[in-house]
Design a protein around this motif. Structure first.
Motif, mmCIF file in Angstrom:
data_model
loop_
_atom_site.group_PDB
_atom_site.id
_atom_site.type_symbol
_atom_site.label_atom_id
_atom_site.label_comp_id
_atom_site.label_asym_id
_atom_site.label_seq_id
_atom_site.Cartn_x
_atom_site.Cartn_y
_atom_site.Cartn_z
ATOM 1 N N LYS A 53 -6.854 74.458 55.089
ATOM 2 C CA LYS A 53 -6.878 73.614 56.287
ATOM 3 C C LYS A 53 -5.667 73.888 57.157
ATOM 4 O O LYS A 53 -5.762 73.908 58.385
ATOM 5 C CB LYS A 53 -6.908 72.134 55.862
ATOM 6 C CG LYS A 53 -8.320 71.653 55.679
ATOM 7 C CD LYS A 53 -8.423 70.144 55.735
ATOM 8 C CE LYS A 53 -9.854 69.707 55.562
ATOM 9 N NZ LYS A 53 -9.990 68.570 54.657
ATOM 10 N N ALA A 54 -4.521 74.100 56.501
ATOM 11 C CA ALA A 54 -3.296 74.361 57.248
ATOM 12 C C ALA A 54 -3.439 75.657 58.047
ATOM 13 O O ALA A 54 -3.059 75.746 59.218
ATOM 14 C CB ALA A 54 -2.117 74.451 56.290
ATOM 15 N N LEU A 55 -4.033 76.653 57.393
ATOM 16 C CA LEU A 55 -4.226 77.935 58.047
ATOM 17 C C LEU A 55 -5.150 77.779 59.262
ATOM 18 O O LEU A 55 -4.895 78.312 60.347
ATOM 19 C CB LEU A 55 -4.849 78.911 57.041
ATOM 20 C CG LEU A 55 -5.043 80.344 57.500
ATOM 21 C CD1 LEU A 55 -3.710 80.970 57.838
ATOM 22 C CD2 LEU A 55 -5.744 81.153 56.421
ATOM 23 N N LEU A 106 -10.776 85.881 58.467
ATOM 24 C CA LEU A 106 -10.376 84.753 57.635
ATOM 25 C C LEU A 106 -11.466 83.696 57.538
ATOM 26 O O LEU A 106 -11.722 83.146 56.477
ATOM 27 C CB LEU A 106 -9.103 84.127 58.209
ATOM 28 C CG LEU A 106 -7.835 84.941 57.997
ATOM 29 C CD1 LEU A 106 -6.690 84.357 58.799
ATOM 30 C CD2 LEU A 106 -7.473 85.001 56.515
ATOM 31 N N PHE A 107 -12.089 83.406 58.680
ATOM 32 C CA PHE A 107 -13.077 82.319 58.707
ATOM 33 C C PHE A 107 -14.364 82.797 59.364
ATOM 34 O O PHE A 107 -14.315 83.397 60.432
ATOM 35 C CB PHE A 107 -12.552 81.127 59.514
ATOM 36 C CG PHE A 107 -11.407 80.422 58.871
ATOM 37 C CD1 PHE A 107 -11.631 79.448 57.911
ATOM 38 C CD2 PHE A 107 -10.112 80.733 59.227
ATOM 39 C CE1 PHE A 107 -10.568 78.799 57.320
ATOM 40 C CE2 PHE A 107 -9.050 80.082 58.631
ATOM 41 C CZ PHE A 107 -9.274 79.109 57.674
ATOM 42 N N VAL A 108 -15.492 82.491 58.752
ATOM 43 C CA VAL A 108 -16.760 82.690 59.437
ATOM 44 C C VAL A 108 -16.776 81.686 60.598
ATOM 45 O O VAL A 108 -16.496 80.514 60.399
ATOM 46 C CB VAL A 108 -17.943 82.439 58.486
ATOM 47 C CG1 VAL A 108 -19.247 82.488 59.239
ATOM 48 C CG2 VAL A 108 -17.934 83.457 57.370
ATOM 49 N N PRO A 109 -17.055 82.144 61.825
ATOM 50 C CA PRO A 109 -16.915 81.254 62.992
ATOM 51 C C PRO A 109 -17.821 80.027 62.926
ATOM 52 O O PRO A 109 -18.818 80.008 62.201
ATOM 53 C CB PRO A 109 -17.309 82.135 64.169
ATOM 54 C CG PRO A 109 -17.539 83.498 63.662
ATOM 55 C CD PRO A 109 -17.496 83.486 62.193
ATOM 56 N N ASN A 110 -17.476 79.034 63.745
ATOM 57 C CA ASN A 110 -18.246 77.793 63.747
ATOM 58 C C ASN A 110 -19.334 77.804 64.807
ATOM 59 O O ASN A 110 -19.866 76.772 65.171
ATOM 60 C CB ASN A 110 -17.320 76.595 63.974
ATOM 61 C CG ASN A 110 -16.692 76.634 65.353
ATOM 62 O OD1 ASN A 110 -16.732 77.655 66.032
ATOM 63 N ND2 ASN A 110 -16.107 75.525 65.772
ATOM 64 N N GLU A 120 -26.159 70.235 61.851
ATOM 65 C CA GLU A 120 -25.465 71.173 62.735
ATOM 66 C C GLU A 120 -24.510 71.993 61.868
ATOM 67 O O GLU A 120 -24.007 71.513 60.861
ATOM 68 C CB GLU A 120 -24.674 70.407 63.806
ATOM 69 C CG GLU A 120 -25.504 69.943 64.989
ATOM 70 C CD GLU A 120 -25.968 71.060 65.922
ATOM 71 O OE1 GLU A 120 -25.685 72.249 65.644
ATOM 72 O OE2 GLU A 120 -26.637 70.742 66.919
ATOM 73 N N GLY A 121 -24.224 73.204 62.295
ATOM 74 C CA GLY A 121 -23.374 74.068 61.463
ATOM 75 C C GLY A 121 -22.050 74.407 62.115
ATOM 76 O O GLY A 121 -21.550 75.511 61.941
ATOM 77 N N ASN A 122 -21.479 73.459 62.830
ATOM 78 C CA ASN A 122 -20.245 73.791 63.560
ATOM 79 C C ASN A 122 -18.997 73.622 62.698
ATOM 80 O O ASN A 122 -18.148 72.790 62.945
ATOM 81 C CB ASN A 122 -20.124 72.957 64.840
ATOM 82 C CG ASN A 122 -20.315 71.489 64.566
ATOM 83 O OD1 ASN A 122 -20.683 71.113 63.454
ATOM 84 N ND2 ASN A 122 -20.063 70.669 65.556
ATOM 85 N N TYR A 123 -18.913 74.440 61.666
ATOM 86 C CA TYR A 123 -17.744 74.399 60.779
ATOM 87 C C TYR A 123 -17.263 75.823 60.550
ATOM 88 O O TYR A 123 -18.015 76.784 60.737
ATOM 89 C CB TYR A 123 -18.125 73.755 59.448
ATOM 90 C CG TYR A 123 -19.288 74.425 58.788
ATOM 91 C CD1 TYR A 123 -19.129 75.564 58.020
ATOM 92 C CD2 TYR A 123 -20.596 73.954 58.992
ATOM 93 C CE1 TYR A 123 -20.209 76.214 57.452
ATOM 94 C CE2 TYR A 123 -21.677 74.602 58.428
ATOM 95 C CZ TYR A 123 -21.469 75.724 57.662
ATOM 96 O OH TYR A 123 -22.543 76.382 57.115
ATOM 97 N N TYR A 124 -16.012 75.941 60.186
ATOM 98 C CA TYR A 124 -15.481 77.250 59.806
ATOM 99 C C TYR A 124 -15.617 77.408 58.310
ATOM 100 O O TYR A 124 -15.546 76.434 57.569
ATOM 101 C CB TYR A 124 -14.009 77.352 60.182
ATOM 102 C CG TYR A 124 -13.768 77.452 61.651
ATOM 103 C CD1 TYR A 124 -13.862 78.688 62.286
ATOM 104 C CD2 TYR A 124 -13.446 76.337 62.407
ATOM 105 C CE1 TYR A 124 -13.628 78.791 63.643
ATOM 106 C CE2 TYR A 124 -13.219 76.438 63.763
ATOM 107 C CZ TYR A 124 -13.308 77.669 64.382
ATOM 108 O OH TYR A 124 -13.090 77.782 65.718
ATOM 109 N N GLU A 125 -15.789 78.647 57.880
ATOM 110 C CA GLU A 125 -15.878 78.860 56.442
ATOM 111 C C GLU A 125 -14.878 79.925 56.041
ATOM 112 O O GLU A 125 -14.946 81.061 56.514
ATOM 113 C CB GLU A 125 -17.295 79.286 56.065
ATOM 114 C CG GLU A 125 -17.544 79.207 54.600
ATOM 115 C CD GLU A 125 -18.869 79.846 54.232
ATOM 116 O OE1 GLU A 125 -19.162 79.936 53.052
ATOM 117 O OE2 GLU A 125 -19.577 80.275 55.146
#
Lengths: 450, 389
Positions: B2-4, B35-39, A331-336
């Motif tokens: 991680k804090a962000l 900032l982050f590619v969504p999950n 699964e790819g449910n992570y933020y990058e």
């Protein structure tokens, strides 16, 4: 020498987890289920209730709109439960096997003596008709409308797909019997597309009564829809039937042995499977047979079918009726963090915007992350690169969105089903859900036409 | 990191539906996805997706524009110091140009993105990344002396009337960056034409040494002072007055390399624009009625914004023709019209801008005929079958 059609457009997704050509030991599952959602456009009407005993081949439900089309139990045992979803929609009809696998024994007749109507009636009554799919629309065939031809694709180019020749090994007789039956169903030819690149001869080269065409090129060259387009395209008002090779074997077995034997060889694939390989099982089996020890420990997605067109099933879910593979990916449910600007050595893309294009042979672990969010339709020309047909996919999808039937017809909606445009969805920069749009349009056109 | 992420997760509910700041949902979304590619994971259709998205695509184009931007900065300094006759070096040039060009870049981005954010908010859409490229293109096609308020006004005009009224990114008919320039061209012509705007300080009448005119090659060509046009090699390198990003063909070709290697931009359009330009020039060469008509194809292509337009403007996927065949027709016509306008209409020294805008308007028509042709093929096929049976 058969005609050889070389296709250039398309894309082979380099995903990890290819199936090894070995058989895995199989633990028979106690549970088997029929999922009415596997059959597009069918509204199920139950013929049995929980607690009823069944044998392999006993009809379990029929189509409310075409009650002559019946769906049979793959195993012997008893109907255990009918699982329903929203508005009491039937999701699964679960059958508990008795482990004996008793078949209903039908009378065997010489295939030559059977008429077309005999064959159709037998198939309808005994759950075999569901294997015959018609184009346009990709639904179970209408037995009252004879097809201009029947098409079979003898190889599969989808990501991680099983080797059809490996699956069919030793089944020549049943395959020939199945082809003989199919010949009764059409006045046209039976066309088989085989892999033009394969070193070993295809099993189909020994089969009589078919016309072979060789295809080579990247996925979707193995899709029967692409092959139809190049052999004898579907024009407005025409109907063709398609059937998968393993399902021809099932039909052949029925008519030569008199039993509904839907045992299948399926491929167990995907980057999260430790030992990939083939498994002998039956359609609709619970997939818990894979075993926890043969899977990685991270959060996974179980897919019945391939990664482009398959359906998500739970870890204890059931194999789909038509599927010949199970794929397990992360699964790819992570933020990058700032992922859109990082070099990306581990990311697969059809463009060369990631550093991974420097390693053109490497295989990647692909997960279910979208890698972005849905956006306005900006990038053009990407769909065209992965559809090896004289069709303008982007214009067709736009016509589908505005529900313009005449335009859809003109642009070739009758020639495609979801799997043919699945790669468009994969490569789409704007993350547009092409397959869902196309299915909605196909259902809409079908409804308006009838 | 991680804090962000934790911080974002903490404040996210406030920006979600029903939250205190829900009216700023799109704005929050834009910064979060920056900032982050969504999950987000797939739930229907294909289970896996190509790693590329619109942000990635747009950032590649912006990266491809950087060589032109950096060279443009250097050239601004170089032209300035040459005009006042002062000795200089690379860093001095670059620093001077940086101070003059960055304000234009910032004004372009701030004014354009403000409009984009407001409209995304009103429409309850996510903010599209299209302006990332437009915001960079605008400064590159401006003269360095342009007043900043004109940049702001014209950018806002172009984004609202060129893009948002049509429905936003992906729906616009005209290239917004070119529309910005066209707006200035017709509303404030004095600030974007003539000989003095291309070098910093010249329009304010700063002291220049003798012999420095500040005229662009196109102006020289239009006034038939062909001998004053720099030689092809100088035209290629870009050490002469002009719009900030268009002068160096070397920098543009570096960008082309990036675009072609990554497979983002459309080589069909680039190639056919150049072919169209060469073709038209050869036709003029055959007539040779005036000195401008006799300029060689290579010089024509190296002069002015022809190459910049062919590479970065004509290839805009939204406003270009969308079918492969259509793209050849679209490109060739852009090239031909650009040279035609240049040579025959001295009121518009740079024909490229008008030519692309004109063909933007015709792109849907070109596509229409290509699609018709596809439909006809299908009908013919069906007819053949009926005749046989």
């Amino acid at each position: 020498m058969p005609h050889h059609i070389k296709l250039i457009k398309g894309l082979n997704i380099r995903i990890k987890g290819k199936v090894k050509n070995i058989f895995l030991p199989c633990v028979k599952s106690q549970w088997v289920a029929l999922k009415p959602d596997d059959f597009k456009g069918v509204i199920p009407k139950l013929l049995l209730k929980p607690g009823d005993l069944v044998k392999a081949g006993t009809p379990v439900f029929c189509d409310k709109l075409n009650p002559e089309v019946k769906f049979a139990s793959p195993v012997s045992g008893k109907v255990f439960a009918v699982n329903r979803g929203e508005r009491r929609k039937i999701l699964e009809i679960v059958i508990e096997t008795d482990g004996k696998q008793e078949y209903i024994q039908h009378k065997i007749s010489e295939i030559e003596t059977l008429s077309r109507q005999n064959v159709i009636d037998e198939m309808l009554d005994n759950g075999l008709w569901a294997y015959i799919i018609q184009r346009p629309f990709g639904i179970i065939a209408n037995h009252n409308a004879p097809p201009k031809a029947i098409f079979i694709s003898g190889f599969d180019t989808a990501p991680l797909a099983p080797d059809i020749d490996f699956i069919l090994k030793g089944q020549e007789e049943n395959l020939q019997a199945g082809i003989n039956i199919l010949q009764k169903l059409t006045n046209g030819k039976i066309y088989v597309g085989i892999n033009g690149k394969s070193v070993n001869p295809s099993i189909f080269e020994k089969i009589k009564g078919i016309e072979i065409t060789r295809f080579s090129g990247p996925h979707p060259a193995g899709n029967v829809g692409i092959q139809i387009h190049h052999i004898s395209p579907v024009n407005k008002g025409e109907i063709v039937w398609v059937i998968a090779p393993a399902d021809v074997v099932i039909i052949g077995k029925y008519f030569s042995k008199g039993i509904y034997d839907v045992s299948r060889i399926i491929a167990l694939t995907g980057s999260e499977v430790i030992n990939t390989g083939y498994v002998k099982t039956v359609a609709g089996t619970q997939i818990s047979f894979i075993g926890k020890n043969n899977l990685s420990k991270i959060e996974k997605r179980f897919i019945s079918g391939n990664v482009l067109t398959g359906t998500t099933i739970p870890e204890n879910g059931y194999l789909g009726f038509y599927h010949n593979m199970i794929t397990v990916i992360p699964e790819g449910n992570y933020y990058e963090f700032l992922g859109w600007i990082m070099p990306g050595f581990k990311k697969f893309s059809s463009t060369r915007t990631f550093a991974s294009w420097l390693t053109p042979k490497k295989e990647y672990t692909l997960d279910t992350n979208y890698h972005g969010a849905e956006r306005a339709f900006v990038m053009t020309g990407k769909y065209e690169k992965v559809v090896p047909m004289d069709i303008l996919p982007q214009h067709l999808i736009k016509a589908a969105l505005i529900e313009d039937i005449e335009l859809m017809e003109n642009l070739g909606i009758y020639e495609v089903v979801e799997e043919d445009l699945a790669l468009c969805e994969f490569v789409c920069t704007s993350k547009i859900e092409v397959q869902a749009i196309l299915r909605k349009a196909l259902d809409f056109v079908k409804k308006e036409m009838s | 990191m991680k804090a962000l992420r934790k911080f974002l997760d903490k404040i996210k509910p406030g920006f979600s539906k029903g939250g205190m700041f829900s009216m700023f949902r799109s704005t929050f979304g834009a910064f979060e996805t920056f900032l982050f590619v969504p999950n987000k994971v797939t739930h229907q259709g294909t289970h896996i997706h190509d790693a590329v998205d619109l942000k990635r695509t747009m950032s590649v184009v912006v990266i491809a524009l950087l060589p032109s931007l950096i060279f443009g900065m250097w050239n601004v300094g170089r032209q300035y110091y040459t005009s006042i006759g002062e000795a200089t070096d690379i860093l001095k040039n670059l620093w001077f140009g940086f101070l003059k060009v960055m304000p234009i870049v910032i004004v372009s981005y701030v004014s354009g993105l403000t409009v984009e954010f407001i409209f995304a908010q009103i429409r309850k859409h996510e903010v599209n990344e299209g302006f990332l490229v437009t915001g960079m293109l605008i400064p590159l096609i401006m003269p360095v002396d342009i007043p900043l308020w004109i940049v702001a006004v014209s950018t806002i005009f172009a984004v609202i009337f060129g893009k948002e009224v049509f429905g936003g990114t992906g729906m616009n008919v005209f290239n917004p960056a070119l529309l910005t320039r066209a707006f200035i061209f017709f509303a404030y012509p004095a600030q974007i034409s003539g000989d003095t705007v291309w070098t910093y300080g010249l329009s304010q009448g700063s002291k220049v040494i003798d012999g420095f005119s500040g005229a662009t090659p196109l102006a020289n060509a239009a006034s038939y002072t062909i001998d004053k046009i720099p030689d092809n090699f100088t035209l290629f390198l870009g050490n002469f007055p002009g719009s900030i990003g268009e002068t160096s063909k070397l920098a543009i070709l570096t960008g082309v390399a990036i675009l072609l290697i990554t497979g983002i931009a459309n080589w069909r359009i680039m190639l056919s624009v150049i072919l169209g330009g060469v073709c038209m020039t050869l036709i003029f060469n055959a007539f040779g009625a005036n000195p401008y008509m006799r300029i060689s194809p290579l010089t024509q292509i190296l002069m002015g914004g022809f190459l910049f337009g062919a590479v970065f403007m004509a290839t805009d996927p939204v406003t270009a023709a969308q079918t492969n065949t259509g793209q050849y027709i679209y490109g060739i016509l852009i090239g031909m019209f650009a040279i035609l306008i240049r040579v025959l209409n001295p009121a518009y020294p740079e024909g490229m801008m008008l030519s692309i805008i004109l063909m933007n308007a015709f792109a849907p028509l070109i596509d229409h005929y290509v699609v018709r042709a596809n439909i006809r093929r299908r009908l013919k096929r069906a007819a053949k079958v009926t005749v046989k049976s």
